[in-house]
Motif scaffolding. Sequence first.
Motif, short mmCIF file in Angstrom:
data_model
loop_
_atom_site.label_atom_id
_atom_site.label_comp_id
_atom_site.label_asym_id
_atom_site.label_seq_id
_atom_site.Cartn_x
_atom_site.Cartn_y
_atom_site.Cartn_z
N VAL A 59 0.83 -1.20 0.00
CA VAL A 59 0.00 0.00 0.00
C VAL A 59 0.87 1.25 0.00
N PHE A 60 1.89 1.27 0.83
CA PHE A 60 2.75 2.45 0.90
C PHE A 60 3.50 2.65 -0.42
N THR A 61 4.05 1.58 -0.98
CA THR A 61 4.82 1.70 -2.23
C THR A 61 3.93 2.16 -3.38
N ALA A 62 2.75 1.56 -3.51
CA ALA A 62 1.84 1.94 -4.60
C ALA A 62 1.38 3.39 -4.46
N TRP A 64 2.98 5.81 -2.85
CA TRP A 64 4.13 6.68 -3.09
C TRP A 64 4.41 6.82 -4.59
N LEU A 65 4.31 5.73 -5.34
CA LEU A 65 4.53 5.80 -6.78
C LEU A 65 3.46 6.64 -7.46
N ALA A 66 2.21 6.51 -7.01
CA ALA A 66 1.14 7.32 -7.58
C ALA A 66 1.38 8.81 -7.32
N ALA A 67 1.84 9.13 -6.10
CA ALA A 67 2.13 10.54 -5.78
C ALA A 67 3.33 11.04 -6.59
N ALA A 68 4.30 10.17 -6.82
CA ALA A 68 5.47 10.58 -7.61
C ALA A 68 5.10 10.85 -9.06
N ALA A 69 4.01 10.25 -9.53
CA ALA A 69 3.60 10.45 -10.92
C ALA A 69 2.85 11.76 -11.13
N VAL A 70 2.39 12.39 -10.04
CA VAL A 70 1.67 13.67 -10.15
C VAL A 70 2.69 14.81 -10.15
N PRO A 71 2.64 15.72 -11.12
CA PRO A 71 3.59 16.85 -11.14
C PRO A 71 3.42 17.73 -9.92
N LEU A 72 4.41 17.74 -9.03
CA LEU A 72 4.34 18.54 -7.81
C LEU A 72 4.97 19.92 -8.01
N LEU A 73 6.25 19.93 -8.42
CA LEU A 73 6.98 21.19 -8.55
C LEU A 73 7.28 21.54 -9.99
N SER A 74 7.43 20.54 -10.85
CA SER A 74 7.83 20.80 -12.22
C SER A 74 7.19 19.77 -13.15
N THR A 75 7.00 20.17 -14.38
CA THR A 75 6.50 19.24 -15.41
C THR A 75 7.65 18.53 -16.11
N ARG A 76 8.87 18.78 -15.68
CA ARG A 76 10.04 18.18 -16.32
C ARG A 76 10.81 17.29 -15.34
N VAL A 88 -1.94 6.46 -12.43
CA VAL A 88 -2.23 6.92 -11.07
C VAL A 88 -3.46 6.21 -10.52
N ALA A 89 -4.53 6.16 -11.31
CA ALA A 89 -5.74 5.47 -10.85
C ALA A 89 -5.49 3.99 -10.62
N GLY A 90 -4.67 3.37 -11.46
CA GLY A 90 -4.36 1.96 -11.29
C GLY A 90 -3.57 1.68 -10.03
N LEU A 91 -2.59 2.53 -9.73
CA LEU A 91 -1.79 2.35 -8.51
C LEU A 91 -2.64 2.54 -7.26
N LEU A 92 -3.51 3.54 -7.26
CA LEU A 92 -4.39 3.74 -6.12
C LEU A 92 -5.37 2.58 -5.97
N GLY A 93 -5.84 2.06 -7.11
CA GLY A 93 -6.72 0.89 -7.05
C GLY A 93 -6.00 -0.34 -6.53
N ALA A 95 -3.47 -0.36 -4.37
CA ALA A 95 -3.34 -0.20 -2.92
C ALA A 95 -4.66 -0.49 -2.21
N ARG A 96 -5.75 -0.03 -2.77
CA ARG A 96 -7.06 -0.25 -2.16
C ARG A 96 -7.43 -1.73 -2.19
N PHE A 97 -7.09 -2.41 -3.26
CA PHE A 97 -7.40 -3.84 -3.39
C PHE A 97 -6.72 -4.65 -2.30
N PHE A 98 -5.42 -4.42 -2.10
CA PHE A 98 -4.69 -5.18 -1.08
C PHE A 98 -5.13 -4.78 0.32
N LEU A 99 -5.48 -3.53 0.53
CA LEU A 99 -5.94 -3.11 1.85
C LEU A 99 -7.27 -3.76 2.19
N ALA A 100 -8.16 -3.88 1.20
CA ALA A 100 -9.43 -4.55 1.44
C ALA A 100 -9.22 -6.04 1.73
N LEU A 101 -8.29 -6.67 1.01
CA LEU A 101 -8.00 -8.08 1.28
C LEU A 101 -7.44 -8.25 2.69
#
Length: 301
Positions: A59-62, A64-76, A88-93, A95-101
């Motif tokens: 859950v933490f890794t997925a 974190w990767l989803a957050a890293a994919a969102v442009p925070l400070l730069s688009t480059r 992003v939606a797939g990584l969040l899904g 994490a949610r799948f494993f948390l529900a399990l």
Amino acid sequence: MAARRAAAGRLGAQGQGDAAEPAWGFGAATGTQLGKLFAKETRVAHTASPLFRVTPYIVFTATWLAAAAVPLLSTRLPTSALADVIVVAGLLGLARFFLALAGMDVGTAFGGMGASREMMVSGLAEPALLMAVFTLAMSAHSTNLSSVVDHQLTGGTLLPSMLFALGSLILVAVAETGRIPIDNPTTHLELTMIHEAMILEYSGRHLALLEWAAQIRLLLYGALIANVFFPWGIATSAQPAALGIALGALAGKLLVLGAALAVGETVLVKKRLFQAPAFLNLAFLFALIGLLSHVILEQGM
């Protein structure tokens, strides 16, 4: 992330008439709480399978990767190639799948109840999320978030379709991060829990990772709203000066969103569970109207 939680916690406490500590104190307390959890011994139920033990790391890794994919400070940034809304939606899904399990793995009543409720909320929220971002993607002709932000910077304005998409994404963010009126992250009533019910059996570093992932998810949605719809200040290069300006702009936008979240949680009450679908149906309706507005009114502009 801590600043936004600090602003929300401080303003929320003031709005509810509680004695609120300074924002910096609240942020430090959040970090201290995570540190204490990491230092505590991890206790696992004897009925738990290996899935229960590895879920916090997944859950933490997925997340974190989803957050890293969102442009925070730069688009480059180096992760720009990964910054696709479907990823992003797939990584969040994931994490949610494993948390529900994991919530159902131990076999407690509250874990299964929370997993069932979480799946209901996510099943209604994810279509609205994708529809809202696809509205922006049709304008930028790309599902890459960096390309969408670049399009907004070069000539994008808040057209009607984008306003509807913004409203939809705000409602989805409230539901996906477990905030009032859908869920209450500070509740101690097990029968009203959604997200918290799935992690009742966790302790120690496992619980710390899950709490940290929840904070990262809140930051993710805040950055998505702030930088996609209001990309002012975000850097288009990796120059230190541009990144410094982008950091200040992002902090300011997140503080505004945190204050709005605190005010909303002060004036609103938690909805009953059977009212949650109506809330998320409204989010999907906003996204659908935004998409139709783009196709009918803005195509070719």
